[in-house]
Structure formats: C-alpha cells, structure tokens
Design an enzyme around this catalytic site. Structure first.
Site, PDB file in Angstrom:
ATOM      1  N   THR A 290       0.829  -1.206   0.000  1.00 20.68           N
ATOM      2  CA  THR A 290       0.000   0.000   0.000  1.00 20.68           C
ATOM      3  C   THR A 290       0.860   1.251   0.000  1.00 20.68           C
ATOM      4  O   THR A 290       0.621   2.194  -0.764  1.00 20.68           O
ATOM      5  CB  THR A 290      -0.925   0.013   1.229  1.00 20.68           C
ATOM      6  N   THR A 291       1.890   1.269   0.850  1.00 24.41           N
ATOM      7  CA  THR A 291       2.760   2.430   0.958  1.00 24.41           C
ATOM      8  C   THR A 291       3.546   2.651  -0.322  1.00 24.41           C
ATOM      9  O   THR A 291       3.995   3.762  -0.597  1.00 24.41           O
ATOM     10  CB  THR A 291       3.712   2.264   2.159  1.00 24.41           C
TER      11      THR A 291
ATOM     12  N   TYR B 208     -13.318  -4.114  -2.745  1.00 30.28           N
ATOM     13  CA  TYR B 208     -14.482  -3.697  -3.534  1.00 30.28           C
ATOM     14  C   TYR B 208     -15.530  -4.793  -3.685  1.00 30.28           C
ATOM     15  O   TYR B 208     -16.713  -4.557  -3.450  1.00 30.28           O
ATOM     16  CB  TYR B 208     -14.065  -3.190  -4.926  1.00 30.28           C
TER      17      TYR B 208
ATOM     18  N   TYR C 156      -3.104 -10.132   4.527  1.00 31.31           N
ATOM     19  CA  TYR C 156      -3.122  -8.727   4.939  1.00 31.31           C
ATOM     20  C   TYR C 156      -4.565  -8.305   5.165  1.00 31.31           C
ATOM     21  O   TYR C 156      -5.362  -8.259   4.230  1.00 31.31           O
ATOM     22  CB  TYR C 156      -2.449  -7.881   3.859  1.00 31.31           C
TER      23      TYR C 156
ATOM     24  N   ARG D  57      -9.542  -0.064   4.396  1.00 30.04           N
ATOM     25  CA  ARG D  57      -9.274   0.202   2.977  1.00 30.04           C
ATOM     26  C   ARG D  57     -10.053  -0.728   2.057  1.00 30.04           C
ATOM     27  O   ARG D  57     -10.469  -0.324   0.974  1.00 30.04           O
ATOM     28  CB  ARG D  57      -7.774   0.049   2.682  1.00 30.04           C
TER      29      ARG D  57
ATOM     30  N   LYS E 154      -0.668  -9.972   8.443  1.00 30.73           N
ATOM     31  CA  LYS E 154      -0.441  -8.579   8.805  1.00 30.73           C
ATOM     32  C   LYS E 154      -1.780  -8.040   9.281  1.00 30.73           C
ATOM     33  O   LYS E 154      -2.717  -7.909   8.489  1.00 30.73           O
ATOM     34  CB  LYS E 154       0.078  -7.782   7.603  1.00 30.73           C
TER      35      LYS E 154
ATOM     36  N   ILE F 191       4.974  -4.895   9.771  1.00 30.17           N
ATOM     37  CA  ILE F 191       5.177  -4.393   8.409  1.00 30.17           C
ATOM     38  C   ILE F 191       4.807  -2.923   8.479  1.00 30.17           C
ATOM     39  O   ILE F 191       3.637  -2.569   8.636  1.00 30.17           O
ATOM     40  CB  ILE F 191       4.346  -5.178   7.386  1.00 30.17           C
TER      41      ILE F 191
END
Length: 300
Positions: A52-53, A115, A141, A146, A169, A211
């Site tokens: 993501t980052t 989604y 994850y 999100r 995570k 993480i």
C-alpha cells in the site's frame, strides 16, 4: 523454512513497506536503489515492495514485476524481499503471485480482495486458490478500513492450516480481535502488526514484528524497538512506542503514503511525486510533517 518440525519465520522485527519513488511519471530506480541500501544499512529486517505504501494500486503489472526484480537483485539475499501481490480478482492475484515468485521474491503479501466484499467462504477460497498455485510463503493482509473485508479469527484459524499461508499482517486496529486471532494460531503461523502505533501491544499478544510505514524514515529506531521487546526489555520498548507516537501521527495525518513520501522528500531521499489519485499533501500537513521531523532530528 523448517527447522525440525517448527517453521522459521519469513522475518522477525521490522519490515519496511517501502515507498515507490517516481520521477517524471516513471519509477525512479536511482532513488529506489538509494532507499534500499539505506534501509539495509540502517539494519531493517525485511523489505515489502509494491505494498500500500508503495502505491501499488497505481503500478502496472509490468512495473510491479520489474520493481520487485530490481529489489531482489539489489538486496542479494541480505534481507528478505516480500512482494505485494493482492488484487480484487483471484485469477489476477494468482497471475501476479506467480510473476512475483519468478522474480525471486522470498514471500508474498496478499491483501484481502477489495471492492467485491466477498463472503467468508469466498475469502477462504481466494487465499487457498492463490496458496495452491505458488511455492513461496504468503502473509495475509487484513486492512478492512481500505478494503471493506475483514479477516476474522475464525478465518485465520482455517487458513493457518494451509502449509503455504504462514502469517497475517493485522491492520484492523481492533486489539480485541487481534487477541482472539492470537488464541487461534500456533507456532507455525506468525502475527505481524500492520499499524505502527499498535506494534508493542501486538507483540505482547505474541506478534513477532511489524510491516511498517514509519520505518521508511526511522528504520533503525523502529527495528530496535521491536527487538528490545522480543529480547525481553518490555518497559523500554513500551516507552519507545509512546515516544515515537507523534511521528507516527504526523505521517498518518493524511492518507498513507502521502505524508511519508513528503517526509522522505524533506529528508532528501526522493522526489515528492505521486500518481493520481494520490496527490501532494496540504500545506497544513507539510508544515506538520516538517515540524515533527525537526523535533525528531530527521531534518535540519
């Protein structure tokens, strides 16, 4: 990797979810190389590429594979390289996971399908399908803020039985849920923090690392905090978690990774260039980030 009947963790400590630097709309491999070398020199325990980052949602499949291959080649086994490979389509995730395996990545970080908002049965089938198609280990994850999809303790218990799914995570922010998850797993399944401000609490529940986003700017300090805890210096680690909370707050003052990339730019590590829909932070956020970096002696 197995040692006797116990599998060794993919990593212990801090894994930086590394930003992806851009220049003139393209991946800036010069800055990426400098970031990777700096992270390793600072003693980071692992690197996550295309998370993501790293603005992975804006990277093409070709860019992702090339970026991970670059990181794998440059690190040359000095630290594990974990590749983000999650999408909202199981077939696409399988294709990307295979491609990441072919680059030589040590493991995969696979976010829940976003989604679509699949059922529990669909989520289990998704992860099992991907895990059956690759031979490198998978860290799930969970970041429902999100994706809209949560990995419940019940699902973790089921999926932790798959030999290729070796950890999670946890970025739900729900400590009660994380405690329940910790009660569902054994020594062959690893719990990682996905929220920088909750790492020490998650370590206290049996976690073995994080993480991290903030380790983009304080890799040595963040890794040291985790290892302090794991080495038994619980009070010092807890105090350090409290001390760095203002820095963590500043780099999450807007949606990640906008402030942390701005911070690295202020530190002279990369350009403050983003891909839409990510865009530069507001003036208010820039002042906050700069002032906080100055307080932590990260800029002059």
């Amino acid at each position: 990797m197995l040692k006797g009947s116990v599998r060794l963790p993919l990593f212990t400590g801090a894994a930086t979810a590394l930003i992806t630097p851009f220049k003139d709309g393209k991946i800036d491999y010069v800055s990426m190389g400098k970031l990777i070398e700096w992270q390793i020199g600072q003693g980071i325990d692992a690197l996550v590429i295309c998370g993501t980052t790293g603005e992975a949602a804006t990277l093409s499949p070709t860019e992702k594979a090339q970026l991970v291959k670059f990181a794998v080649d440059l690190t040359n086994k000095r630290v594990p390289v974990i590749a983000g490979a999650g999408t909202n389509s199981t077939s696409t995730t399988v294709e990307l996971a295979k491609e990441m395996e072919n680059t030589g990545a040590d493991g995969l970080l696979i976010v829940t399908p976003y989604y679509n908002k699949c059922t529990d049965s669909g989520l289990i089938a998704h992860y099992e399908t991907v895990a059956d198609k690759v031979s490198i280990p998978i860290i799930m994850y969970s970041v429902p803020s999100r994706t809209g999809v949560n990995i419940s303790p019940r699902i973790v218990k089921i999926l932790s039985g798959h030999p290729n799914i070796i950890g999670i995570k946890e970025a739900s922010g729900n400590i009660s849920q994380i405690c329940e998850t910790a009660a569902c797993i054994n020594d062959n399944f690893d719990l990682y923090s996905g929220n920088d401000d909750q790492t020490v609490p998650i370590l206290s529940l049996g976690g073995i690392g994080c993480i991290s986003t903030v380790s983009n700017i304080i890799p040595s300090r963040y890794s040291s905090m985790i290892h302090q805890y794991l080495d038994g210096d619980y009070i010092a680690a807890g105090k350090e978690q409290v001390k760095i909370k203002p820095l963590i707050d500043s780099i999450f003052s807007e949606v990640n990774p906008v402030p942390v990339k701005a911070a690295l730019s202020m530190m002279g590590m990369c350009n403050a260039e983003y891909r839409l829909p990510m865009c530069p932070p507001s003036n208010k956020t820039q002042y906050l980030v700069y002032d906080t970096l100055k307080e932590f002696d990260l800029v002059k």
